[in-house]
Write a protein that holds these residues in place. Structure first.
Motif, PDB file in Angstrom:
ATOM      1  N   PHE A 228       0.836  -1.208   0.000  1.00 46.08           N
ATOM      2  CA  PHE A 228       0.000   0.000   0.000  1.00 46.08           C
ATOM      3  C   PHE A 228       0.867   1.253   0.000  1.00 46.08           C
ATOM      4  CE2 PHE A 228      -2.181   3.414   2.296  1.00 46.08           C
ATOM      5  CZ  PHE A 228      -3.331   3.550   1.520  1.00 46.08           C
ATOM      6  N   ILE A 229       1.923   1.261   0.820  1.00 40.97           N
ATOM      7  CA  ILE A 229       2.827   2.418   0.912  1.00 40.97           C
ATOM      8  C   ILE A 229       3.441   2.726  -0.452  1.00 40.97           C
ATOM      9  CG2 ILE A 229       5.038   3.212   1.865  1.00 40.97           C
ATOM     10  CD1 ILE A 229       4.244   1.561   4.425  1.00 40.97           C
ATOM     11  N   TRP A 230       3.959   1.704  -1.101  1.00 42.45           N
ATOM     12  CA  TRP A 230       4.628   1.933  -2.384  1.00 42.45           C
ATOM     13  C   TRP A 230       3.634   2.194  -3.504  1.00 42.45           C
ATOM     14  CZ3 TRP A 230       9.651   2.776  -3.670  1.00 42.45           C
ATOM     15  CH2 TRP A 230      10.544   2.747  -2.596  1.00 42.45           C
ATOM     16  N   SER A 231       2.426   1.677  -3.370  1.00 45.55           N
ATOM     17  CA  SER A 231       1.371   2.040  -4.325  1.00 45.55           C
ATOM     18  C   SER A 231       1.030   3.517  -4.187  1.00 45.55           C
ATOM     19  CB  SER A 231       0.122   1.181  -4.099  1.00 45.55           C
ATOM     20  OG  SER A 231       0.386  -0.186  -4.337  1.00 45.55           O
ATOM     21  N   CYS A 232       0.984   3.996  -2.951  1.00 43.24           N
ATOM     22  CA  CYS A 232       0.731   5.429  -2.718  1.00 43.24           C
ATOM     23  C   CYS A 232       1.833   6.273  -3.338  1.00 43.24           C
ATOM     24  CB  CYS A 232       0.628   5.718  -1.218  1.00 43.24           C
ATOM     25  SG  CYS A 232      -0.954   5.278  -0.478  1.00 43.24           S
ATOM     26  N   TYR A 233       3.079   5.825  -3.200  1.00 43.33           N
ATOM     27  CA  TYR A 233       4.197   6.575  -3.772  1.00 43.33           C
ATOM     28  C   TYR A 233       4.043   6.715  -5.291  1.00 43.33           C
ATOM     29  CZ  TYR A 233       6.710   6.105   0.670  1.00 43.33           C
ATOM     30  OH  TYR A 233       7.090   6.173   1.985  1.00 43.33           O
ATOM     31  N   PHE A 234       3.575   5.628  -5.921  1.00 43.93           N
ATOM     32  CA  PHE A 234       3.388   5.689  -7.369  1.00 43.93           C
ATOM     33  C   PHE A 234       2.196   6.569  -7.739  1.00 43.93           C
ATOM     34  CE2 PHE A 234       1.127   3.956 -11.091  1.00 43.93           C
ATOM     35  CZ  PHE A 234       2.061   4.278 -12.060  1.00 43.93           C
ATOM     36  N   VAL A 235       1.048   6.320  -7.085  1.00 46.17           N
ATOM     37  CA  VAL A 235      -0.175   7.030  -7.460  1.00 46.17           C
ATOM     38  C   VAL A 235      -0.071   8.519  -7.140  1.00 46.17           C
ATOM     39  CG1 VAL A 235      -2.678   7.178  -7.083  1.00 46.17           C
ATOM     40  CG2 VAL A 235      -1.556   4.946  -7.157  1.00 46.17           C
ATOM     41  N   MET A 236       0.624   8.885  -6.034  1.00 45.64           N
ATOM     42  CA  MET A 236       0.702  10.301  -5.671  1.00 45.64           C
ATOM     43  C   MET A 236       1.524  11.088  -6.692  1.00 45.64           C
ATOM     44  SD  MET A 236       3.238  10.312  -2.374  1.00 45.64           S
ATOM     45  CE  MET A 236       4.908  10.966  -2.518  1.00 45.64           C
ATOM     46  N   ILE A 237       2.391  10.423  -7.438  1.00 50.49           N
ATOM     47  CA  ILE A 237       3.085  11.083  -8.547  1.00 50.49           C
ATOM     48  C   ILE A 237       2.244  11.006  -9.818  1.00 50.49           C
ATOM     49  CG2 ILE A 237       5.083  10.929 -10.094  1.00 50.49           C
ATOM     50  CD1 ILE A 237       6.809  10.261  -7.752  1.00 50.49           C
ATOM     51  N   TYR A 238       1.615   9.848 -10.035  1.00 48.62           N
ATOM     52  CA  TYR A 238       0.860   9.667 -11.271  1.00 48.62           C
ATOM     53  C   TYR A 238      -0.307  10.645 -11.377  1.00 48.62           C
ATOM     54  CZ  TYR A 238      -1.306   7.339 -15.221  1.00 48.62           C
ATOM     55  OH  TYR A 238      -1.839   7.067 -16.451  1.00 48.62           O
ATOM     56  N   VAL A 239      -1.034  10.894 -10.264  1.00 45.07           N
ATOM     57  CA  VAL A 239      -2.176  11.810 -10.336  1.00 45.07           C
ATOM     58  C   VAL A 239      -1.723  13.236 -10.650  1.00 45.07           C
ATOM     59  CG1 VAL A 239      -3.604  10.423  -8.784  1.00 45.07           C
ATOM     60  CG2 VAL A 239      -2.173  12.248  -7.827  1.00 45.07           C
ATOM     61  N   CYS A 240      -0.468  13.563 -10.330  1.00 42.31           N
ATOM     62  CA  CYS A 240       0.046  14.902 -10.624  1.00 42.31           C
ATOM     63  C   CYS A 240       0.208  15.135 -12.123  1.00 42.31           C
ATOM     64  CB  CYS A 240       1.388  15.126  -9.916  1.00 42.31           C
ATOM     65  SG  CYS A 240       1.254  15.284  -8.123  1.00 42.31           S
ATOM     66  N   PHE A 241       0.298  14.051 -12.905  1.00 37.52           N
ATOM     67  CA  PHE A 241       0.372  14.219 -14.354  1.00 37.52           C
ATOM     68  C   PHE A 241      -0.864  14.942 -14.881  1.00 37.52           C
ATOM     69  CE2 PHE A 241       3.114  10.142 -14.617  1.00 37.52           C
ATOM     70  CZ  PHE A 241       4.254  10.887 -14.349  1.00 37.52           C
ATOM     71  N   PHE A 242      -2.016  14.679 -14.256  1.00 38.02           N
ATOM     72  CA  PHE A 242      -3.263  15.286 -14.726  1.00 38.02           C
ATOM     73  C   PHE A 242      -3.386  16.759 -14.325  1.00 38.02           C
ATOM     74  CE2 PHE A 242      -4.097  10.718 -14.032  1.00 38.02           C
ATOM     75  CZ  PHE A 242      -4.397  10.363 -15.339  1.00 38.02           C
ATOM     76  N   ASP A 253       3.605   3.223 -17.857  1.00 28.65           N
ATOM     77  CA  ASP A 253       5.030   2.904 -17.840  1.00 28.65           C
ATOM     78  C   ASP A 253       5.874   4.175 -17.771  1.00 28.65           C
ATOM     79  OD1 ASP A 253       4.173   3.523 -20.429  1.00 28.65           O
ATOM     80  OD2 ASP A 253       5.895   2.527 -21.327  1.00 28.65           O
ATOM     81  N   GLN A 254       5.407   5.256 -18.394  1.00 31.45           N
ATOM     82  CA  GLN A 254       6.110   6.527 -18.295  1.00 31.45           C
ATOM     83  C   GLN A 254       6.002   7.104 -16.888  1.00 31.45           C
ATOM     84  OE1 GLN A 254       4.086   8.512 -21.539  1.00 31.45           O
ATOM     85  NE2 GLN A 254       5.801   8.179 -22.938  1.00 31.45           N
ATOM     86  N   GLY A 255       4.832   6.898 -16.250  1.00 36.25           N
ATOM     87  CA  GLY A 255       4.672   7.325 -14.866  1.00 36.25           C
ATOM     88  C   GLY A 255       5.604   6.576 -13.941  1.00 36.25           C
ATOM     89  N   LEU A 256       5.762   5.274 -14.187  1.00 34.02           N
ATOM     90  CA  LEU A 256       6.678   4.462 -13.386  1.00 34.02           C
ATOM     91  C   LEU A 256       8.105   4.949 -13.560  1.00 34.02           C
ATOM     92  CD1 LEU A 256       6.842   1.960 -11.550  1.00 34.02           C
ATOM     93  CD2 LEU A 256       7.170   0.577 -13.604  1.00 34.02           C
ATOM     94  N   PHE A 257       8.455   5.311 -14.769  1.00 37.80           N
ATOM     95  CA  PHE A 257       9.793   5.823 -15.054  1.00 37.80           C
ATOM     96  C   PHE A 257      10.048   7.133 -14.300  1.00 37.80           C
ATOM     97  CE2 PHE A 257      12.008   8.884 -17.946  1.00 37.80           C
ATOM     98  CZ  PHE A 257      13.301   8.469 -17.670  1.00 37.80           C
ATOM     99  N   VAL A 258       9.093   8.042 -14.309  1.00 34.25           N
ATOM    100  CA  VAL A 258       9.254   9.313 -13.590  1.00 34.25           C
ATOM    101  C   VAL A 258       9.351   9.062 -12.088  1.00 34.25           C
ATOM    102  CG1 VAL A 258       8.174  11.538 -13.038  1.00 34.25           C
ATOM    103  CG2 VAL A 258       8.110  10.671 -15.374  1.00 34.25           C
ATOM    104  N   MET A 259       8.584   8.102 -11.569  1.00 34.06           N
ATOM    105  CA  MET A 259       8.656   7.783 -10.144  1.00 34.06           C
ATOM    106  C   MET A 259      10.038   7.277  -9.765  1.00 34.06           C
ATOM    107  SD  MET A 259       6.726   4.830  -7.964  1.00 34.06           S
ATOM    108  CE  MET A 259       7.314   4.454  -6.304  1.00 34.06           C
ATOM    109  N   VAL A 260      10.620   6.414 -10.600  1.00 29.39           N
ATOM    110  CA  VAL A 260      11.964   5.895 -10.320  1.00 29.39           C
ATOM    111  C   VAL A 260      12.972   7.042 -10.324  1.00 29.39           C
ATOM    112  CG1 VAL A 260      13.839   4.476 -11.237  1.00 29.39           C
ATOM    113  CG2 VAL A 260      11.531   3.548 -11.103  1.00 29.39           C
ATOM    114  N   ALA A 261      12.861   7.956 -11.293  1.00 27.01           N
ATOM    115  CA  ALA A 261      13.757   9.112 -11.344  1.00 27.01           C
ATOM    116  C   ALA A 261      13.591   9.967 -10.085  1.00 27.01           C
ATOM    117  CB  ALA A 261      13.477   9.943 -12.593  1.00 27.01           C
TER     118      ALA A 261
END
Length: 328
Positions: A228-242, A253-261
């Motif tokens: 859940f923690i790491w899902s939050c880390y991904f989603v909290m960046i992904y929603v910012c794309f919008f 996959d691009q969102g995952l790439f930005v999260m890793v960066a």
């Protein structure tokens, strides 16, 4: 204690200097007017959702920590663990890696759990975090390897710098080997002394905390919180794309790439990831085909919003922990 203040101050100064240098490097490549144009188009509702997701991850960390401590016979409660975790994150923003000590100290003083036990559980958590980050990196290599390759290319150091930096692990290993070899003849008398016994007790406490993941009462809940923690880390960046017109159509996959960066930017020991976060996320957007100013606008808004969340949650943690009665 006085002799240790200067090295600590020097280390902090170096971290700050590194952060400012990277921040200058990130912003000196772009016209501020271009960044402001992007910021004016931001949809702040998505940023607010990102902040909520970030704090949910902090709460989940507190719940997971309490679960671990309860399995060791030191149940402290969800909110004391969450407040101490929030304090640790806030301290880490100012002094990298000092938050772990602050987190363990805050809870130890309030709940009378041995500091070394608490610190051992935190080391265990950080180890799992490192493994999760490695897993995210491998997943990104699987689904978006071309992006990772391009990021390494555009951010690569000069050959001389790379060669120079590659010497440090060898030097560090040589120092450790020499010190260990020199200490072997004195090992028994040192361990038999009062100081040696205290050191052994401290190390055993650390080890008990570290291996606590093997003695969990509810391992499913522990790993559920971790996911859940790491899902939050991904989603909290992904929603910012919008929140930005230029990033609203980015894929998963691009969102995952930005999260890793972004995660790599936080791992670099600068206060709060300042500078390193901005630079790496901006370069990630360049790799995705966007202009640098757009990436910098995204990095600035997301980093500032998450920093605000950590500061506010840390303040709430300090106030909340004060309201909780001490355990005698």
């Amino acid at each position: 204690m006085a002799p240790f203040r200067i090295p600590a101050l020097l280390k902090f100064s170096l971290f700050v200097a590194l952060a400012l240098g990277l921040l200058w490097s990130a912003f000196q490549q772009v016209d501020f007017a271009d960044v402001m144009v992007q910021l004016q188009q931001t949809q702040w509702g998505w940023i607010g959702l990102s902040i909520v997701l970030g704090y949910l991850a902090v709460i989940s960390r507190g719940m997971r920590w309490n679960l671990v401590l309860r399995s060791m016979g030191h149940g402290v409660g969800i909110w004391p663990a969450t407040h101490a975790t929030s304090i640790g994150y806030m301290v880490n923003m100012a002094i990298p890696r000092a938050g772990e000590v602050a987190r363990a100290t805050a809870l130890s003083r309030k709940k009378k759990v041995p500091f070394n036990t608490l610190f051992g559980t935190i080391i265990m958590e950080r180890t799992i975090d490192l493994l999760m980050l490695g897993g995210m990196f491998l997943l990104t290599l699987t689904v978006a390897s071309e992006y990772i390759d391009s990021l390494f290319e555009v951010t690569a150091n000069t050959g001389a710098s790379a060669e120079e930096s590659s010497l440090w692990p060898t030097v560090a290993l040589a120092i450790i080997v020499l010190v260990t070899a020199a200490a072997i003849p004195f090992r028994k008398p040192l361990l038999a002394s009062a100081i040696g016994q205290k050191f052994l007790a401290f190390v055993m406490g650390l080890w008990d905390g570290f291996k606590s993941v093997l003695k969990l009462d509810n391992p499913w809940a522990f790993w559920g919180h971790t996911l859940f923690i790491w899902s939050c880390y991904f989603v909290m960046i992904y929603v910012c794309f919008f929140a930005f017109p230029f990033s609203a159509d980015l894929s998963l996959d691009q969102g995952l790439f930005v999260m890793v960066a972004a995660s790599l930017g936080i791992v670099i020991p600068t206060p709060g990831g300042v500078g390193s976060y901005h630079w790496l996320v901006s370069m990630a957007f360049v790799v995705l085909g966007h202009d640098y100013a757009s990436g910098l606008a995204f990095a600035t808004v997301v980093h500032a919003s998450q920093s605000l969340m950590l500061i506010l949650s840390g303040a709430i943690g300090m106030i909340g922990l004060q309201q909780i009665p001490k355990t005698n």
